[in-house]
Scaffold this motif. Sequence first.
Motif, PDB file in Angstrom:
ATOM      1  N   PHE A   1       0.849  -1.322  -0.033  1.00  0.00           N
ATOM      2  CA  PHE A   1      -0.061  -0.106  -0.137  1.00  0.00           C
ATOM      3  C   PHE A   1       0.804   1.139   0.087  1.00  0.00           C
ATOM      4  CE2 PHE A   1      -2.495  -3.348   1.589  1.00  0.00           C
ATOM      5  CZ  PHE A   1      -3.780  -3.291   1.289  1.00  0.00           C
ATOM      6  N   ASP A   2       1.880   1.149  -0.898  1.00  0.00           N
ATOM      7  CA  ASP A   2       2.867   2.420  -0.573  1.00  0.00           C
ATOM      8  C   ASP A   2       2.459   3.298  -1.910  1.00  0.00           C
ATOM      9  OD1 ASP A   2       4.899   4.438  -0.688  1.00  0.00           O
ATOM     10  OD2 ASP A   2       6.453   2.904  -0.624  1.00  0.00           O
ATOM     11  N   ASP A   3       1.535   4.040  -1.816  1.00  0.00           N
ATOM     12  CA  ASP A   3       1.156   5.031  -3.137  1.00  0.00           C
ATOM     13  C   ASP A   3       2.339   6.055  -3.422  1.00  0.00           C
ATOM     14  OD1 ASP A   3      -0.262   8.107  -1.615  1.00  0.00           O
ATOM     15  OD2 ASP A   3      -0.136   5.976  -0.478  1.00  0.00           O
ATOM     16  N   ALA A   4       2.888   6.727  -2.167  1.00  0.00           N
ATOM     17  CA  ALA A   4       3.612   7.714  -2.422  1.00  0.00           C
ATOM     18  C   ALA A   4       4.964   7.033  -3.216  1.00  0.00           C
ATOM     19  CB  ALA A   4       4.149   8.525  -1.374  1.00  0.00           C
ATOM     20  N   GLY A   5       5.288   5.905  -2.977  1.00  0.00           N
ATOM     21  CA  GLY A   5       6.487   5.214  -3.739  1.00  0.00           C
ATOM     22  C   GLY A   5       6.149   5.025  -5.095  1.00  0.00           C
ATOM     23  N   PHE A   6       5.051   4.389  -5.133  1.00  0.00           N
ATOM     24  CA  PHE A   6       4.633   3.943  -6.761  1.00  0.00           C
ATOM     25  C   PHE A   6       4.595   5.252  -7.257  1.00  0.00           C
ATOM     26  CE2 PHE A   6       1.404   2.556  -9.739  1.00  0.00           C
ATOM     27  CZ  PHE A   6       2.048   1.536 -10.386  1.00  0.00           C
ATOM     28  N   LEU A   7       4.089   6.400  -7.007  1.00  0.00           N
ATOM     29  CA  LEU A   7       3.958   7.523  -7.843  1.00  0.00           C
ATOM     30  C   LEU A   7       5.291   8.162  -8.190  1.00  0.00           C
ATOM     31  CD1 LEU A   7       0.535   9.029  -6.177  1.00  0.00           C
ATOM     32  CD2 LEU A   7       1.121   8.693  -8.542  1.00  0.00           C
ATOM     33  N   SER A   8       6.000   8.222  -7.001  1.00  0.00           N
ATOM     34  CA  SER A   8       7.440   8.598  -7.415  1.00  0.00           C
ATOM     35  C   SER A   8       8.181   7.816  -8.051  1.00  0.00           C
ATOM     36  CB  SER A   8       7.933   8.821  -5.972  1.00  0.00           C
ATOM     37  OG  SER A   8       9.441   9.280  -5.987  1.00  0.00           O
ATOM     38  N   ARG A   9       8.107   6.452  -7.976  1.00  0.00           N
ATOM     39  CA  ARG A   9       9.240   5.532  -8.837  1.00  0.00           C
ATOM     40  C   ARG A   9       8.589   5.631 -10.352  1.00  0.00           C
ATOM     41  NH1 ARG A   9      11.907   1.665  -7.232  1.00  0.00           N
ATOM     42  NH2 ARG A   9      11.280   1.804  -5.214  1.00  0.00           N
ATOM     43  N   THR A  10       7.336   5.458 -10.631  1.00  0.00           N
ATOM     44  CA  THR A  10       7.009   5.607 -12.075  1.00  0.00           C
ATOM     45  C   THR A  10       7.316   6.897 -12.533  1.00  0.00           C
ATOM     46  OG1 THR A  10       4.826   6.411 -11.310  1.00  0.00           O
ATOM     47  CG2 THR A  10       4.957   4.038 -11.579  1.00  0.00           C
ATOM     48  N   GLU A  11       7.238   8.096 -11.856  1.00  0.00           N
ATOM     49  CA  GLU A  11       7.670   9.326 -12.487  1.00  0.00           C
ATOM     50  C   GLU A  11       9.402   9.301 -12.566  1.00  0.00           C
ATOM     51  OE1 GLU A  11       7.003  13.954 -11.469  1.00  0.00           O
ATOM     52  OE2 GLU A  11       7.214  12.755  -9.982  1.00  0.00           O
ATOM     53  N   ARG A  12       9.991   8.806 -11.797  1.00  0.00           N
ATOM     54  CA  ARG A  12      11.488   8.922 -11.980  1.00  0.00           C
ATOM     55  C   ARG A  12      11.834   7.855 -13.172  1.00  0.00           C
ATOM     56  NH1 ARG A  12      11.785   7.851  -6.475  1.00  0.00           N
ATOM     57  NH2 ARG A  12      12.790   5.939  -6.852  1.00  0.00           N
TER      58      ARG A  12
ATOM     59  N   ARG B   1      -2.338  10.484  -2.389  1.00  0.00           N
ATOM     60  CA  ARG B   1      -2.618  11.180  -3.645  1.00  0.00           C
ATOM     61  C   ARG B   1      -3.414  10.409  -4.420  1.00  0.00           C
ATOM     62  NH1 ARG B   1       3.337  12.252  -5.487  1.00  0.00           N
ATOM     63  NH2 ARG B   1       2.506  12.857  -7.558  1.00  0.00           N
ATOM     64  N   LEU B   2      -4.169   9.518  -3.957  1.00  0.00           N
ATOM     65  CA  LEU B   2      -5.274   8.543  -4.502  1.00  0.00           C
ATOM     66  C   LEU B   2      -6.651   9.053  -4.522  1.00  0.00           C
ATOM     67  CD1 LEU B   2      -4.114   5.259  -2.878  1.00  0.00           C
ATOM     68  CD2 LEU B   2      -3.251   6.182  -5.221  1.00  0.00           C
ATOM     69  N   ASP B   3      -6.834  10.214  -5.529  1.00  0.00           N
ATOM     70  CA  ASP B   3      -8.203  10.934  -5.668  1.00  0.00           C
ATOM     71  C   ASP B   3      -9.179  10.037  -6.026  1.00  0.00           C
ATOM     72  OD1 ASP B   3      -6.565  13.092  -4.937  1.00  0.00           O
ATOM     73  OD2 ASP B   3      -6.606  14.395  -6.847  1.00  0.00           O
ATOM     74  N   LEU B   4      -8.879   9.097  -6.956  1.00  0.00           N
ATOM     75  CA  LEU B   4      -9.854   8.060  -7.462  1.00  0.00           C
ATOM     76  C   LEU B   4     -10.397   7.331  -5.907  1.00  0.00           C
ATOM     77  CD1 LEU B   4     -11.575   6.670  -9.473  1.00  0.00           C
ATOM     78  CD2 LEU B   4      -9.591   5.159  -9.879  1.00  0.00           C
ATOM     79  N   GLN B   5      -9.655   6.837  -5.308  1.00  0.00           N
ATOM     80  CA  GLN B   5     -10.227   6.110  -4.136  1.00  0.00           C
ATOM     81  C   GLN B   5     -10.783   7.005  -3.116  1.00  0.00           C
ATOM     82  OE1 GLN B   5      -9.527   3.443  -6.243  1.00  0.00           O
ATOM     83  NE2 GLN B   5      -9.330   2.361  -4.409  1.00  0.00           N
ATOM     84  N   THR B   6     -10.484   8.120  -2.770  1.00  0.00           N
ATOM     85  CA  THR B   6     -11.285   9.117  -2.188  1.00  0.00           C
ATOM     86  C   THR B   6     -12.413   9.355  -2.715  1.00  0.00           C
ATOM     87  OG1 THR B   6      -9.118  10.189  -1.646  1.00  0.00           O
ATOM     88  CG2 THR B   6     -10.792  11.420  -1.022  1.00  0.00           C
ATOM     89  N   ALA B   7     -12.831   9.631  -4.148  1.00  0.00           N
ATOM     90  CA  ALA B   7     -13.997   9.847  -4.538  1.00  0.00           C
ATOM     91  C   ALA B   7     -14.776   8.714  -4.360  1.00  0.00           C
ATOM     92  CB  ALA B   7     -13.742  10.327  -5.849  1.00  0.00           C
ATOM     93  N   ARG B   8     -14.242   7.562  -4.580  1.00  0.00           N
ATOM     94  CA  ARG B   8     -15.080   6.361  -4.209  1.00  0.00           C
ATOM     95  C   ARG B   8     -15.795   6.287  -2.939  1.00  0.00           C
ATOM     96  NH1 ARG B   8     -13.635   1.102  -7.639  1.00  0.00           N
ATOM     97  NH2 ARG B   8     -15.424   0.451  -6.651  1.00  0.00           N
ATOM     98  N   ALA B   9     -14.740   6.269  -1.970  1.00  0.00           N
ATOM     99  CA  ALA B   9     -15.250   6.346  -0.429  1.00  0.00           C
ATOM    100  C   ALA B   9     -16.221   7.367  -0.141  1.00  0.00           C
ATOM    101  CB  ALA B   9     -13.927   6.595   0.388  1.00  0.00           C
TER     102      ALA B   9
END
Length: 897
Positions: free
Chosen positions: A564-575, A772-780
């Motif tokens: 569940f590391d959203d920050a790591g996934f977003l950062s890694r993919t960008e780099r 930074r998971l706006d999609l999941q927040t909107a679904r909640a």
Amino acid sequence: MELRGRHRERDTLDRLLRDVRAGHSRVLVVRGEAGVGKSALLDYLTGHAPAGRVLRSAGVEPETELAYSALQQLCAPLLEHLGKLPEPQREALSTAFGLSSGRPPEGLIVGLAVLGLLAEAAAGQPLICVVDDAQWLDRMSEVILTFVARRLDSESVALIFGVRGAQLAGLPELVVEGLPEAEARLLLDSVLPGLVDAHVRDRIIAETRGNPLALLELPRDLSPAELAFGYGGQRAAQDGSVADRVEATFQRRVEALPADSRRLLLAAAVEPVGDVPLLWRAAARLEIGPAAAAPLETAGLVELGARVRFRHPLVRSAVWRSAAAGDLRAVHHALAEVTDGDRDPDRRAWHRAHAAIGPDEDVAAELERSAGRALARGGRAAAASFLERAAELTLDPEARAARTLAAARARFASGAVAAVPELLAAAELGPYDPVRQAGIERLRARVAFTVNAGRSAVNPLLEAAGKLAVLDPAASRATYLSALGAAANAGRFAPGDLRRAAEAARNVPPGDEPAGRLLAAFTAWSLDGHAAAAPLFTRALASVSAESDLDLQWMAGMAEHEVFDDAGFLSRTERTVTVARREGLLALLPSALTFRATALLYAGRFADASDLLDEAEALAYATGPSPHPATAAILAAHRGRSGPALERIESLRSEAEEGGVGWLLGVAGYARAVLHNGLGDYPAALAAAREATGHEDLAVFRWGLGELVEAAARTHEMDLAEEARDRLAARAAVVEGGWARGTRALADALAGPAGRAEEHYREAIEQLATTRLDLQTARARLLYGEWLRRENRRADARLQLRPAYDAFAAMGAEGFAERAGRELLATGETVRKRSTGVRAELTSQESQIARLAAAGRTNPEIGAVLFLSPRTVEWHLRKVFTKLGVTSRRELANSGS
């Protein structure tokens, strides 16, 4: 020039020229069999080109193994503009063309440099670039020109190819066929000597199928008796294509020449540049005098003017293919002797290699040096050819094996994976050397994973890893990690492979390098479960760098989803995308873009994700590797358009079954569950979610559990909902972070005690809002709003449903937006359909450029990111300003684009 019966073709070419005059770029592949008139059409094009610069280049069969040979020929007249390119592009192109030394350039950077060079040359006047005989382009020229063809837009550049064969597929094309019968008869009559039997004429027309070259050349091969009394017998019954028959005609004409003329013609065919002084120097070495040229020109086979010009490429191939082996070696030997070794060492080495009869270490060493120069210029395919020939000429078994292995590495790096296993088998024939054997096994493992990273790759990878355990433990760990990745990909198609691979991996000594740490984590995940693996995943992820561990990014990304590391996934993919763009990594970028699109999708940035998927698909046409299909299916499901989404999902299922990749079946089930949950079809969503969670697929299993909890709760299958909640909660409980806590709280709200539902909904929204998971927040928010509305708390429900609806509408999640809109209507609120903003007015490419410009990027910087010329970026920005009613980048930034 008179072109008979080519009205359609001329109209197409005239339209192309008009478009280029108007400031647009155009690409066209003129495709047809040999002799059908492609070159004549290209001559028509260049003869009618607008005032401006016209460049011509051609592939030459003997040059197919020399890196950038055709590209350099095309670009040489434009190098005056080299200084206008950004420094990285200037350095890459200079290195590729051998103008300076530097770091070996990657293909994307060279392609962007060529794109910029063409744009600069066309700044003041249209530029027409014609590449004939493109079927004989060297590999790097083909890749770069295909890339450039797909990125040209508004530079006033026309790029036209003449080709026979299947090359350059997917580009706009003009298929050229034989002449209509009436025109074919007129052309045939122009070369027939007087009256000819009508049946003979009919037979020639029928058998040539209107091919102009055949109509002009085949009658020359007929005797007067055949022309007068009947065209039949053995020649008429010949099998083969029209091109084969025309080539055979040329061969017979060559055979009728004097011996010295034949040898001179052979030297001209082998010497690819058309350098007349060089040809005569070689002729002198062969003791051929100037008189030998006269019969060639009389026969109409070749012109020796400022350059050597063959009657047709089929003449060259007819001469080359019909030559005796001894004559061919003698000609190569003479050409090698007169080629300047300082100015053109690689062509000299290539001639020497073809002149050699048996093993020759001196020539082999020269070829090896040529391979090194080719690699320094980014010409991996050329380096492989040099090394393969060097190995053939090497007598020493150890050196031969080493050169063969080097050739295999170069072939793999060039993308010609299918050629590698045979080279590896040949390398193993040498005396046993542990270092070389380790290299063979490492490469064999990479080939297995590249060809099919699913079920069929597991056994070859395990075998290679086992052999490497003693030879190279670090390589063994990396290979075991690939085997685990392949087994995870195979999923439900090979349910025992993952445990078998993990058990084998535990026998290799542990390592502290990034691959070793990831191996330990995935081994624990496979054998001991998620809870045991979670801390190992976290430790491993801290060591995997996007800059230096590019091969590990896919496994690292899956690990980040497991913990569940959203920050790591977003950062890694960008780099990873940044590195792939900066280094111009052709093989990596399509998958890196797709990887990044997945992260942006969960961040609610559907437009950006879609842009990256479009870019990945366009790049894949030019480079070969296809983008991963999973993200496109998941995005389509979240968009909520049932038809396109189901089409994508079914395509994913077909690819899964064809490639033995069960993981994709898990993705297909998950995507279908998302689609149906978004549309409110909960029974269908439940069936799909059960399919997605039927096997514990890496990352996908957790995604599927979330959909299963929602679908089961909505269909009142509470036992199933509670079971899925418990399994999801067990995974979230062993890690920290808002994504894990929010996911667990949302599952508890849906399937936990009814009296605590509101508490859990609030906690879920609070925790997910820290990510930074706006999609999941909107679904909640949507789920909480629906619960509030059912509790008859309409005012409170609107406070959750309105931001959920606005978020989904802005993202483009139409299914979820409609579901939120229905709930809002049920609360008594009027729902007005929202515009999704810039995407409604701008094209995908324009919106991407607008966002980058709004972020402060300059035109060259935007061009480097999107692989466009700065002039095209400027042209698109003018259109963006007009559409949005702004006049500056500052206004663009303030407009929210």
